[in-house]
Design a protein around this motif. Sequence first.
Motif, PDB file in Angstrom:
ATOM      1  N   LEU A  22       0.839  -1.202   0.000  1.00  0.00           N
ATOM      2  CA  LEU A  22       0.000   0.000   0.000  1.00  0.00           C
ATOM      3  C   LEU A  22       0.875   1.253   0.000  1.00  0.00           C
ATOM      4  CD1 LEU A  22      -2.808   1.456   0.406  1.00  0.00           C
ATOM      5  CD2 LEU A  22      -2.178   1.451   2.817  1.00  0.00           C
ATOM      6  N   LEU A  23       1.868   1.272   0.859  1.00  0.00           N
ATOM      7  CA  LEU A  23       2.751   2.433   0.946  1.00  0.00           C
ATOM      8  C   LEU A  23       3.539   2.655  -0.344  1.00  0.00           C
ATOM      9  CD1 LEU A  23       4.109   1.976   4.572  1.00  0.00           C
ATOM     10  CD2 LEU A  23       2.398   3.620   3.782  1.00  0.00           C
ATOM     11  N   VAL A  24       4.046   1.583  -0.922  1.00  0.00           N
ATOM     12  CA  VAL A  24       4.846   1.720  -2.140  1.00  0.00           C
ATOM     13  C   VAL A  24       3.968   2.156  -3.313  1.00  0.00           C
ATOM     14  CG1 VAL A  24       6.315   0.488  -3.788  1.00  0.00           C
ATOM     15  CG2 VAL A  24       6.594   0.091  -1.346  1.00  0.00           C
ATOM     16  N   ILE A  25       2.766   1.594  -3.430  1.00  0.00           N
ATOM     17  CA  ILE A  25       1.873   1.991  -4.518  1.00  0.00           C
ATOM     18  C   ILE A  25       1.458   3.450  -4.352  1.00  0.00           C
ATOM     19  CG2 ILE A  25      -0.422   1.605  -5.505  1.00  0.00           C
ATOM     20  CD1 ILE A  25       0.090  -1.424  -5.005  1.00  0.00           C
ATOM     21  N   ALA A  26       1.226   3.897  -3.131  1.00  0.00           N
ATOM     22  CA  ALA A  26       0.906   5.313  -2.894  1.00  0.00           C
ATOM     23  C   ALA A  26       2.076   6.197  -3.304  1.00  0.00           C
ATOM     24  CB  ALA A  26       0.545   5.539  -1.431  1.00  0.00           C
ATOM     25  N   LYS A  49      10.558  11.035 -12.196  1.00  0.00           N
ATOM     26  CA  LYS A  49      10.295   9.980 -13.173  1.00  0.00           C
ATOM     27  C   LYS A  49      11.133   8.741 -12.849  1.00  0.00           C
ATOM     28  CE  LYS A  49      11.673  10.429 -17.441  1.00  0.00           C
ATOM     29  NZ  LYS A  49      11.798  10.834 -18.852  1.00  0.00           N
ATOM     30  N   THR A  50      12.379   8.964 -12.480  1.00  0.00           N
ATOM     31  CA  THR A  50      13.245   7.850 -12.104  1.00  0.00           C
ATOM     32  C   THR A  50      12.732   7.152 -10.852  1.00  0.00           C
ATOM     33  OG1 THR A  50      15.144   8.968 -13.080  1.00  0.00           O
ATOM     34  CG2 THR A  50      15.619   7.223 -11.491  1.00  0.00           C
ATOM     35  N   TRP A  51      12.322   7.938  -9.849  1.00  0.00           N
ATOM     36  CA  TRP A  51      11.754   7.351  -8.629  1.00  0.00           C
ATOM     37  C   TRP A  51      10.498   6.544  -8.940  1.00  0.00           C
ATOM     38  CZ3 TRP A  51      13.297   6.260  -3.949  1.00  0.00           C
ATOM     39  CH2 TRP A  51      14.413   6.906  -3.443  1.00  0.00           C
ATOM     40  N   HIS A  52       9.658   7.071  -9.830  1.00  0.00           N
ATOM     41  CA  HIS A  52       8.441   6.370 -10.214  1.00  0.00           C
ATOM     42  C   HIS A  52       8.787   5.007 -10.821  1.00  0.00           C
ATOM     43  CE1 HIS A  52       4.397   5.785 -11.811  1.00  0.00           C
ATOM     44  NE2 HIS A  52       4.950   5.463 -12.965  1.00  0.00           N
ATOM     45  N   PHE A  53       9.772   4.990 -11.687  1.00  0.00           N
ATOM     46  CA  PHE A  53      10.195   3.752 -12.331  1.00  0.00           C
ATOM     47  C   PHE A  53      10.744   2.758 -11.304  1.00  0.00           C
ATOM     48  CE2 PHE A  53      13.478   1.186 -14.430  1.00  0.00           C
ATOM     49  CZ  PHE A  53      12.720   0.579 -15.408  1.00  0.00           C
ATOM     50  N   MET A  54      11.611   3.232 -10.420  1.00  0.00           N
ATOM     51  CA  MET A  54      12.224   2.341  -9.429  1.00  0.00           C
ATOM     52  C   MET A  54      11.191   1.812  -8.432  1.00  0.00           C
ATOM     53  SD  MET A  54      15.158   2.123 -10.628  1.00  0.00           S
ATOM     54  CE  MET A  54      15.963   1.157  -9.389  1.00  0.00           C
ATOM     55  N   LEU A  55      10.277   2.664  -8.022  1.00  0.00           N
ATOM     56  CA  LEU A  55       9.222   2.202  -7.114  1.00  0.00           C
ATOM     57  C   LEU A  55       8.307   1.206  -7.813  1.00  0.00           C
ATOM     58  CD1 LEU A  55       8.372   5.564  -5.338  1.00  0.00           C
ATOM     59  CD2 LEU A  55       9.379   3.532  -4.270  1.00  0.00           C
ATOM     60  N   LEU A  60       6.716  -4.712  -8.393  1.00  0.00           N
ATOM     61  CA  LEU A  60       6.862  -6.011  -9.051  1.00  0.00           C
ATOM     62  C   LEU A  60       7.574  -7.012  -8.144  1.00  0.00           C
ATOM     63  CD1 LEU A  60       6.651  -7.865 -11.522  1.00  0.00           C
ATOM     64  CD2 LEU A  60       8.808  -6.867 -12.318  1.00  0.00           C
ATOM     65  N   ALA A  61       8.656  -6.584  -7.520  1.00  0.00           N
ATOM     66  CA  ALA A  61       9.396  -7.475  -6.619  1.00  0.00           C
ATOM     67  C   ALA A  61       8.527  -7.893  -5.438  1.00  0.00           C
ATOM     68  CB  ALA A  61      10.661  -6.785  -6.125  1.00  0.00           C
ATOM     69  N   LEU A  62       7.757  -6.960  -4.888  1.00  0.00           N
ATOM     70  CA  LEU A  62       6.877  -7.298  -3.763  1.00  0.00           C
ATOM     71  C   LEU A  62       5.777  -8.268  -4.176  1.00  0.00           C
ATOM     72  CD1 LEU A  62       6.539  -3.879  -1.934  1.00  0.00           C
ATOM     73  CD2 LEU A  62       7.615  -5.954  -1.055  1.00  0.00           C
ATOM     74  N   VAL A  63       5.277  -8.134  -5.384  1.00  0.00           N
ATOM     75  CA  VAL A  63       4.260  -9.079  -5.867  1.00  0.00           C
ATOM     76  C   VAL A  63       4.850 -10.482  -5.929  1.00  0.00           C
ATOM     77  CG1 VAL A  63       2.935  -9.753  -7.918  1.00  0.00           C
ATOM     78  CG2 VAL A  63       2.847  -7.410  -7.100  1.00  0.00           C
TER      79      VAL A  63
END
Length: 87
Positions: A22-26, A49-55, A60-63
């Motif tokens: 939840l926190l990462v998606i927010a 934009k870079t932060w958006h990509f890395m988050l 994906l990793a959390l899934v």
Amino acid sequence: MTYQTNPHRYAPISIALHWLMLLVIAAVFATIELRGEFPRGSDVREGLKTWHFMLGLSVLALVIVRIGARLKYPAPADPVGTGLTRL
């Protein structure tokens, strides 16, 4: 020692991963929304934009971790007599 003391609850790792996602998606949403507040070509805009990509990669990793946790610690059984089963 078992991970659950109550068979009607999710495993603590599942609960922790749920709230972490939840926190990462927010944060993913916030970075792409904030990006629009800065002029094109600015360092801040590119950084967001870079932060958006890395988050997004973190999501994906959390899934993948959540799928592994779900295989190791399945969801609790539905209680008898709840939901549609009462109808």
